[in-house]
Design a protein around this motif. Structure first.
Motif, PDB file in Angstrom:
ATOM      1  N   SER A   2       0.839  -1.195   0.000  1.00 12.36           N
ATOM      2  CA  SER A   2       0.000   0.000   0.000  1.00 12.36           C
ATOM      3  C   SER A   2       0.877   1.248   0.000  1.00 12.36           C
ATOM      4  CB  SER A   2      -0.934  -0.079   1.219  1.00 12.36           C
ATOM      5  OG  SER A   2      -0.748   1.003   2.055  1.00 12.36           O
ATOM      6  N   GLU A   4       0.981   5.721  -0.045  1.00 11.27           N
ATOM      7  CA  GLU A   4       0.253   6.975   0.150  1.00 11.27           C
ATOM      8  C   GLU A   4       0.463   7.857  -1.065  1.00 11.27           C
ATOM      9  OE1 GLU A   4       1.230   8.732   3.867  1.00 11.27           O
ATOM     10  OE2 GLU A   4       0.530   6.955   4.951  1.00 11.27           O
ATOM     11  N   THR A   6      -0.979  11.749  -3.106  1.00 15.14           N
ATOM     12  CA  THR A   6      -1.756  12.988  -3.052  1.00 15.14           C
ATOM     13  C   THR A   6      -2.204  13.306  -4.469  1.00 15.14           C
ATOM     14  OG1 THR A   6      -0.275  13.719  -1.291  1.00 15.14           O
ATOM     15  CG2 THR A   6      -1.786  15.353  -2.196  1.00 15.14           C
ATOM     16  N   LYS A   7      -3.461  13.662  -4.597  1.00 10.27           N
ATOM     17  CA  LYS A   7      -4.025  13.989  -5.902  1.00 10.27           C
ATOM     18  C   LYS A   7      -3.966  15.498  -6.108  1.00 10.27           C
ATOM     19  CE  LYS A   7      -6.632  12.999  -9.503  1.00 10.27           C
ATOM     20  NZ  LYS A   7      -8.084  12.862  -9.485  1.00 10.27           N
ATOM     21  N   VAL A  43      -8.016   5.200  -8.711  1.00  8.87           N
ATOM     22  CA  VAL A  43      -8.169   6.539  -8.144  1.00  8.87           C
ATOM     23  C   VAL A  43      -8.731   7.485  -9.197  1.00  8.87           C
ATOM     24  CG1 VAL A  43      -6.884   8.507  -7.178  1.00  8.87           C
ATOM     25  CG2 VAL A  43      -6.231   6.162  -6.565  1.00  8.87           C
ATOM     26  N   PHE A 274      -6.857  15.887  -2.789  1.00  5.56           N
ATOM     27  CA  PHE A 274      -7.008  14.999  -1.623  1.00  5.56           C
ATOM     28  C   PHE A 274      -5.807  14.100  -1.449  1.00  5.56           C
ATOM     29  CE2 PHE A 274      -7.894  10.949  -3.755  1.00  5.56           C
ATOM     30  CZ  PHE A 274      -8.507  11.309  -4.949  1.00  5.56           C
ATOM     31  N   GLY A 276      -4.617  10.118  -0.068  1.00  7.69           N
ATOM     32  CA  GLY A 276      -5.214   8.790   0.079  1.00  7.69           C
ATOM     33  C   GLY A 276      -4.151   7.721   0.253  1.00  7.69           C
ATOM     34  N   THR A 277      -4.641   6.504   0.511  1.00  3.97           N
ATOM     35  CA  THR A 277      -3.758   5.337   0.654  1.00  3.97           C
ATOM     36  C   THR A 277      -4.333   4.235  -0.217  1.00  3.97           C
ATOM     37  OG1 THR A 277      -3.507   5.997   2.971  1.00  3.97           O
ATOM     38  CG2 THR A 277      -2.674   3.825   2.366  1.00  3.97           C
ATOM     39  N   THR A 278      -3.491   3.574  -0.983  1.00  2.18           N
ATOM     40  CA  THR A 278      -3.991   2.484  -1.830  1.00  2.18           C
ATOM     41  C   THR A 278      -4.122   1.210  -1.000  1.00  2.18           C
ATOM     42  OG1 THR A 278      -1.811   1.720  -2.466  1.00  2.18           O
ATOM     43  CG2 THR A 278      -2.806   3.422  -3.859  1.00  2.18           C
ATOM     44  N   ASN A 279      -4.857   0.249  -1.503  1.00  2.22           N
ATOM     45  CA  ASN A 279      -5.013  -1.024  -0.811  1.00  2.22           C
ATOM     46  C   ASN A 279      -3.780  -1.872  -0.954  1.00  2.22           C
ATOM     47  OD1 ASN A 279      -7.211  -1.453   0.714  1.00  2.22           O
ATOM     48  ND2 ASN A 279      -8.560  -1.708  -1.066  1.00  2.22           N
TER      49      ASN A 279
END
Ligand code: ZDP
Length: 279
Positions: A2, A4, A6-7, A43, A274, A276-279
Motif C-alpha cells: 500500500s 500513500e 496525493t491527488k 483513483v 485529496f 489517500g492510501t492504496t489497498n
C-alpha cells in the motif's frame, strides 16, 4: 504494497503524486500506475508522477507514467503539480523555484506569491529529427506541412517541448471530432514515438483556444507542454504574439516564448485535491 499518494490537478489535468524521495526507482510499476489512473477501478488520473532524489545537480527528479502506462519525457501541468507537492512535503510557503531533472533535461518551476506556478520549460526543439517526425527533411522545421489523416488533407506544424506535438490551426475547435481524429494523428506512421495532438483556434494574436488529444492519455482538460508547443507553432506561422493566453477546456494558461533566451515560460495553477492510501 500500500502506498500513500496525493491527488493534484492543473486546470483539470489530474495527477497522482507519490513521495518517492527515498529511491531513484519508482515504487510502482507502469502497470500498477495505469491501474491507479483508471477512473472506475482506480483513483482516476491522467498520470502518476514520482518525486525522486535530484540528479545532475537538480533538487529533485520527476518521472511520470501516462494513464496507459507509457512514460513521457515531460509534463507541463504535471511539473507545476510536482512543485506544489514538493513545497507541501517540505512545508515551504514562501515563493521559491526548484531545479527538476526530467527525461527532457532540467526544467525549473517557480512557486509565485499569488499561488500560481511559472515554469521555465527550456527551449522548444523544432527540427524534424528532434520531434521526431519523418515529415520533411530530418534537419528541417515542419511548418504548415501537408499530412493526410482520416482521408483529409491537413497542414501541420510540429514542435517538441521534450515530448512530441503536432499542431493544426482550425477555424473552430468545437467542430473537430477529437475522439475520432486524435488516435489517428497520435499513431500516424509519420510519428515514430507517436505524438500529442493539438487543434488551435486563433481568436486574437494574444488569445488562442486549444483542444488536445494526448499521447498515452487521450482527451484531457489541459496539457501544459501542448499549450507551449501550440504558442510556438502560432508564432512560427505568424499567427500570434510571443506572449498569449491559451484557453484550454480546463481554463487558461499564460505562455511566453521569450525573444531574449528562446525559452518558453508557462504560468498556471496547481491545486491539491485529496490525500489517500492504496489497498
Ligand atoms: O507526451 C505525452 O505522452 C503526454 N501525454 C505527457 C503529459 C503531458 C501533460 N498533459 C502536460 O501538461 O504537458 C502532462
Amino acid at each position: 504494497m500500500s502506498i500513500e499518494f496525493t491527488k493534484y490537478h492543473g486546470l483539470g489535468n489530474d495527477f497522482i503524486l507519490v513521495d518517492n524521495r527515498q529511491s531513484l526507482e519508482p515504487c510502482l510499476t507502469s502497470e500498477q500506475a495505469a491501474k491507479l489512473c483508471d477512473r472506475h477501478f482506480g483513483v482516476g488520473a491522467d498520470g502518476v508522477i514520482f518525486a525522486m532524489p535530484g540528479q545532475n545537480g537538480a533538487d529533485y527528479t520527476m518521472r511520470i507514467f501516462n494513464s496507459d502506462g507509457s512514460e513521457p519525457e515531460m509534463c507541463g501541468n504535471g511539473i507545476r503539480c510536482l512543485a506544489r507537492f514538493i513545497a507541501d512535503l517540505e512545508q515551504i510557503t514562501e515563493p521559491r523555484s526548484y531545479q527538476i531533472h526530467t527525461l527532457a533535461g532540467m526544467i525549473t518551476p517557480k512557486l509565485e506569491s499569488n499561488g500560481l506556478v511559472t515554469v521555465d520549460m527550456g527551449e522548444p526543439h523544432l527540427l524534424a529529427n528532434e520531434i521526431p517526425t519523418t515529415l520533411g527533411e530530418p534537419t528541417q522545421k515542419i511548418v504548415n506541412h501537408p499530412l493526410t489523416v482520416a482521408e483529409k488533407n491537413w497542414e501541420v506544424t510540429c514542435v517538441s517541448m521534450g515530448n512530441p506535438h503536432c499542431i493544426t490551426f482550425v477555424e473552430n475547435v468545437a467542430d473537430i471530432s477529437l475522439e475520432a481524429l486524435g488516435p489517428q494523428f497520435e499513431t500516424h506512421s509519420a510519428f515514430p514515438r507517436k505524438t500529442n495532438v493539438e487543434f488551435i483556434q486563433i481568436v486574437r494574436p494574444d488569445f488562442l483556444i486549444m483542444r488536445v488529444w494526448e499521447r498515452g492519455a487521450g482527451i484531457t482538460l489541459a496539457c501544459g507542454t501542448g499549450a507551449c508547443a501550440s504558442l510556438v507553432a502560432a508564432v512560427m506561422t505568424g499567427k500570434s504574439d510571443r506572449l498569449a493566453t491559451v484557453e484550454l477546456p480546463g481554463g487558461p494558461l499564460k505562455i511566453e516564448w521569450s525573444q531574449t533566451d528562446n525559452h518558453v515560460y508557462m504560468t498556471g495553477p496547481a491545486e491539491k485535491v485529496f490525500v489517500g492510501t492504496t489497498n
